[in-house]
Design an enzyme around this catalytic site. Structure first.
Site, PDB file in Angstrom:
ATOM      1  N   GLU A  91      74.843 -79.065  35.679  1.00 42.47           N
ATOM      2  CA  GLU A  91      73.918 -79.457  34.617  1.00 42.47           C
ATOM      3  C   GLU A  91      74.658 -79.985  33.405  1.00 42.47           C
ATOM      4  OE1 GLU A  91      71.630 -76.082  33.381  1.00 42.47           O
ATOM      5  OE2 GLU A  91      71.449 -75.418  35.457  1.00 42.47           O
ATOM      6  N   CYS A 104      76.426 -81.578  26.204  1.00 41.11           N
ATOM      7  CA  CYS A 104      76.927 -80.264  26.571  1.00 41.11           C
ATOM      8  C   CYS A 104      77.292 -80.335  28.053  1.00 41.11           C
ATOM      9  CB  CYS A 104      75.811 -79.251  26.319  1.00 41.11           C
ATOM     10  SG  CYS A 104      76.221 -77.594  26.816  1.00 41.11           S
ATOM     11  N   CYS A 111      79.688 -69.483  37.679  1.00 45.48           N
ATOM     12  CA  CYS A 111      80.569 -68.810  36.713  1.00 45.48           C
ATOM     13  C   CYS A 111      80.887 -67.408  37.228  1.00 45.48           C
ATOM     14  CB  CYS A 111      79.851 -68.718  35.367  1.00 45.48           C
ATOM     15  SG  CYS A 111      80.864 -68.032  34.037  1.00 45.48           S
ATOM     16  N   CYS A 115      78.176 -62.418  32.199  1.00 46.51           N
ATOM     17  CA  CYS A 115      77.500 -61.969  30.969  1.00 46.51           C
ATOM     18  C   CYS A 115      76.036 -61.678  31.332  1.00 46.51           C
ATOM     19  CB  CYS A 115      77.573 -63.046  29.883  1.00 46.51           C
ATOM     20  SG  CYS A 115      79.255 -63.490  29.447  1.00 46.51           S
ATOM     21  N   CYS A 118      73.047 -64.193  30.508  1.00 43.92           N
ATOM     22  CA  CYS A 118      73.249 -65.609  30.823  1.00 43.92           C
ATOM     23  C   CYS A 118      72.820 -65.924  32.256  1.00 43.92           C
ATOM     24  CB  CYS A 118      74.725 -65.962  30.634  1.00 43.92           C
ATOM     25  SG  CYS A 118      75.093 -67.695  30.919  1.00 43.92           S
ATOM     26  N   GLY A 158      79.833 -72.383  33.250  1.00 39.52           N
ATOM     27  CA  GLY A 158      81.249 -72.170  33.565  1.00 39.52           C
ATOM     28  C   GLY A 158      82.039 -71.688  32.372  1.00 39.52           C
ATOM     29  N   SER A 190      84.021 -73.702  24.128  1.00 39.41           N
ATOM     30  CA  SER A 190      83.538 -72.335  23.942  1.00 39.41           C
ATOM     31  C   SER A 190      84.074 -71.421  25.040  1.00 39.41           C
ATOM     32  CB  SER A 190      82.006 -72.357  23.988  1.00 39.41           C
ATOM     33  OG  SER A 190      81.492 -71.076  23.747  1.00 39.41           O
ATOM     34  N   LEU A 214      80.855 -64.224  20.945  1.00 32.69           N
ATOM     35  CA  LEU A 214      81.174 -62.835  20.590  1.00 32.69           C
ATOM     36  C   LEU A 214      80.005 -61.911  20.944  1.00 32.69           C
ATOM     37  CD1 LEU A 214      83.585 -61.343  19.390  1.00 32.69           C
ATOM     38  CD2 LEU A 214      82.535 -61.556  17.144  1.00 32.69           C
ATOM     39  N   HIS A 215      78.848 -62.194  20.373  1.00 34.35           N
ATOM     40  CA  HIS A 215      77.585 -61.538  20.749  1.00 34.35           C
ATOM     41  C   HIS A 215      77.529 -60.025  20.552  1.00 34.35           C
ATOM     42  CE1 HIS A 215      76.661 -65.436  22.321  1.00 34.35           C
ATOM     43  NE2 HIS A 215      77.260 -65.305  23.464  1.00 34.35           N
ATOM     44  N   ASN A 289      67.856 -66.748  24.347  1.00 34.75           N
ATOM     45  CA  ASN A 289      66.854 -67.392  25.201  1.00 34.75           C
ATOM     46  C   ASN A 289      66.505 -66.437  26.316  1.00 34.75           C
ATOM     47  OD1 ASN A 289      66.581 -70.148  24.168  1.00 34.75           O
ATOM     48  ND2 ASN A 289      68.776 -70.247  24.628  1.00 34.75           N
ATOM     49  N   CYS A 332      71.766 -72.919  29.204  1.00 34.70           N
ATOM     50  CA  CYS A 332      72.685 -72.647  30.303  1.00 34.70           C
ATOM     51  C   CYS A 332      72.136 -72.176  31.629  1.00 34.70           C
ATOM     52  CB  CYS A 332      73.633 -71.547  29.874  1.00 34.70           C
ATOM     53  SG  CYS A 332      74.847 -72.170  28.846  1.00 34.70           S
TER      54      CYS A 332
HETATM   55  N1  SAH Z   1      81.684 -69.517  29.274  1.00 30.83           N
HETATM   56  C1  SAH Z   1      81.779 -70.098  27.959  1.00 30.83           C
HETATM   57  C2  SAH Z   1      81.021 -71.398  27.893  1.00 30.83           C
HETATM   58  C3  SAH Z   1      79.529 -71.254  27.986  1.00 30.83           C
HETATM   59  S1  SAH Z   1      78.927 -71.629  26.443  1.00 30.83           S
HETATM   60  C4  SAH Z   1      81.323 -69.105  26.918  1.00 30.83           C
HETATM   61  O1  SAH Z   1      80.877 -68.029  27.286  1.00 30.83           O
HETATM   62  O2  SAH Z   1      81.479 -69.369  25.739  1.00 30.83           O
HETATM   63  C5  SAH Z   1      77.303 -71.146  26.503  1.00 30.83           C
HETATM   64  C6  SAH Z   1      76.932 -70.317  25.314  1.00 30.83           C
HETATM   65  O3  SAH Z   1      75.570 -69.891  25.473  1.00 30.83           O
HETATM   66  C7  SAH Z   1      77.761 -69.064  25.214  1.00 30.83           C
HETATM   67  O4  SAH Z   1      77.952 -68.733  23.871  1.00 30.83           O
HETATM   68  C8  SAH Z   1      76.862 -68.067  25.890  1.00 30.83           C
HETATM   69  O5  SAH Z   1      77.218 -66.752  25.569  1.00 30.83           O
HETATM   70  C9  SAH Z   1      75.514 -68.487  25.382  1.00 30.83           C
HETATM   71  N2  SAH Z   1      74.390 -68.004  26.158  1.00 30.83           N
HETATM   72  C10 SAH Z   1      74.325 -67.735  27.460  1.00 30.83           C
HETATM   73  N3  SAH Z   1      73.110 -67.272  27.802  1.00 30.83           N
HETATM   74  C11 SAH Z   1      72.389 -67.280  26.683  1.00 30.83           C
HETATM   75  C12 SAH Z   1      71.051 -66.906  26.384  1.00 30.83           C
HETATM   76  N4  SAH Z   1      70.236 -66.436  27.335  1.00 30.83           N
HETATM   77  N5  SAH Z   1      70.629 -67.026  25.115  1.00 30.83           N
HETATM   78  C13 SAH Z   1      71.464 -67.513  24.152  1.00 30.83           C
HETATM   79  N6  SAH Z   1      72.739 -67.874  24.367  1.00 30.83           N
HETATM   80  C14 SAH Z   1      73.197 -67.746  25.617  1.00 30.83           C
END
Ligand code: SAH
Length: 348
Positions: A91, A104, A111, A115, A118, A158, A190, A214-215, A289, A332
Site C-alpha cells: 500500500e 507514504c 511487518c 505493535c 497496528c 513495514g 519512522s 513512541l506511543h 485509528n 497503515c
Molecule cells: N514501523 C515503522 C513505520 C510505520 S509508521 C514505525 O513503527 O514507525 C506508521 C505509524 O503509524 C507508526 O507511528 C505507527 O505506530 C502508527 N500506527 C500504527 N497503527 C496505528 C493506529 N491504529 N492508529 C494510529 N497510529 C498508528
C-alpha cells in the site's frame, strides 16, 4: 534476475563494459529509469537494439501495477494497492498539503514488529521490499496522478530499520540529482525503535527527519503495546535519540497515538515530558485509528487537548495530527488487510 531500478549510478556505470558499452551509456539508462521513469526497455529509444535485447534477457525493472485505487471524497487523499511482480501486494497513500504532495510508502510486505494497535502485521511478515520497489511506489503514483511528489514519508507498512540496507539505497537513489532529485530534507523515516538502526542512520548523517513511534511514557505501557520495547527498552531508545540529535543537529519527531485509558492521562503526559526534557524534539499526537481486529478506542478530543496542553506546560512542543482519508481506510495496513483471501472487502 537483477533489478536495474535498485542499482546506483556507479553500479550501472560499472556494468556497461560487461555489456560491451561505453560508460556514458549509463547516464542514458539512468535517465530512462529515474527521470523518464519508463518500465519498458523498448521505450529506451536512444539505447542500441542490441543493448535493449541484452537488458531484457538479463535484468528486470522492478515495478508495481495499480491493483486498486481509492480516492477520499473529503480531501482527495489517494490510497493505492499495488501489485508487485511476484504477486505480493503493498500500500501507498498520497496526501495533498499546502506545500505539495506527500507519499507514504511501504518498506516491507507485512511487518514483524507486532505493535498491538497496528494493522500492518496482522497477516504476518512476508518479505523485504527492494530499493526499486520502494522507488516504484513514488514513480507509479506520480505518473498516475500526473504530479510531482515533493515529500516522502516512510510510514507505510513495514519497519524501515528492519530493511535498512535497501532503505538506505532507496534514499540515495531518490535524492540522486541525476534522477528524481528529491531533497533529503523532504523525507521522513519512522521507526518503532530498532536501536542499532538509529545509530547506523546517525552515522550516515542525513538531512532527513527521523520519527520515533513512541506511543507510551514508560516501559510498562510500551512493552504491553509494542513488543520491540522488550528488546530495546525506553532508556536505551531515548539514549540513542539523544545521541542522534546531538550528532546530526536534527530535531526528532516522536509519534504518540492516544488510546483511551491506555496512555492518555495527564499523568502519562507529565511522565512523557520528564523523559523528553531537554531533547531537540517535537511530539506528534495522533488519536488512534480503530482497527477492526483490535478493541482500542481513540481518546476524546477533550482528552487529546488536555494531553497536549500538559505537554506544553512542561515545555514540550506538541501538535495534533490532522486525519486525512478517513473514509478510505488510509491508515497503515488497512487496505491490504481488506484484500486478503476470504476477508470482507465491503468497507473499502
Ligand atoms: N514501523 C515503522 C513505520 C510505520 S509508521 C514505525 O513503527 O514507525 C506508521 C505509524 O503509524 C507508526 O507511528 C505507527 O505506530 C502508527 N500506527 C500504527 N497503527 C496505528 C493506529 N491504529 N492508529 C494510529 N497510529 C498508528
Amino acid at each position: 534476475m537483477t533489478d536495474l531500478l535498485s542499482l546506483s549510478f556507479s553500479e550501472l556505470e560499472a556494468l556497461m563494459p560487461e555489456l560491451g558499452e561505453k560508460r556514458f551509456v549509463a547516464s542514458q539508462l539512468f535517465g530512462w529509469l529515474h527521470r523518464q521513469r519508463v518500465c519498458d526497455f523498448e521505450a529506451m529509444t536512444n539505447l542500441s537494439r542490441l543493448l535493449r535485447e541484452k537488458l531484457k534477457n538479463n535484468y528486470v525493472i522492478s515495478g508495481c501495477t495499480i491493483a486498486k485505487k481509492l480516492v477520499s471524497v473529503y480531501d482527495n487523499t489517494v490510497k493505492y494497492l499495488f501489485s508487485l511482480q511476484d504477486g505480493e501486494q503493498i500500500e501507498s497513500v498520497v496526501m495533498k498539503y499546502k506545500y505539495g504532495y506527500t507519499i507514504c510508502v511501504s518498506s516491507q510486505v507485512g511487518c514483524k514488529m507486532g505493535c498491538t494497535f497496528c494493522a500492518s502485521g496482522i497477516a504476518g511478515f512476508v518479505r523485504n521490499l527492494l530499493p526499486g520497489e520502494i522507488l516504484s511506489q513514488v514513480y507509479t503514483a506520480s505518473r498516475d496522478l500526473g504530479i510531482r511528489i515533493s515529500h516522502v514519508v516512510m510510514m507505510g507498512v513495514g519497519e524501515p530499520m528492519d530493511n535498512l540496507d535497501n532503505v538506505l539505497r532507496f534514499l540515495s537513489l531518490i535524492t540522486d540529482e541525476k534522477g528524481y532529485n528529491l531533497s533529503m530534507r523532504n523525507i521522513s523515516l519512522s521507526t518503532c525503535g530498532v536501536v542499532p538502526g538509529i545509530y547506523r542512520l546517525m552515522e550516515e548523517n542525513l538531512q532527513l527527519t527521523l520519527s520515533i513511534s513512541l506511543h507510551a511514557p514508560n516501559d510498562e505501557i510500551r512493552s504491553r503495546t509494542m513488543p520491540v520495547n522488550r528488546r530495546w527498552p525506553m532508556h536505551e531508545l531515548l539514549q540513542a535519540c539523544r545521541a542522534y540529535t546531538e550528532h546530526t543537529g536534527r530535531r526528532i519527531s516522536f509519534e504518540y497515538a492516544l488510546i483511551a485509558g491506555v496512555n492518555d492521562s495527564d499523568r502519562d503526559a507529565k511522565e512523557l515530558a520528564s523523559r523528553l526534557r531537554g531533547m531537540l524534539c517535537h511530539v506528534n499526537l495522533i488519536p488512534v485509528n480503530s482497527v477492526k481486529e483490535r478493541d482500542y478506542v481513540r481518546s476524546s478530543p477533550a482528552r487529546v487537548q488536555s494531553f497536549q496542553h500538559t505537554l506544553e506546560l512542561c515545555h514540550i512542543n506538541a501538535t495534533v495530527r490532522r486525519t486525512l482519508g478517513s473514509d478510505i481506510n488510509a491508515s497503515c495496513g488497512q487496505l491490504r488487510r481488506g484484500e486478503g483471501p476470504g476477508t470482507d472487502n465491503s468497507q473499502s
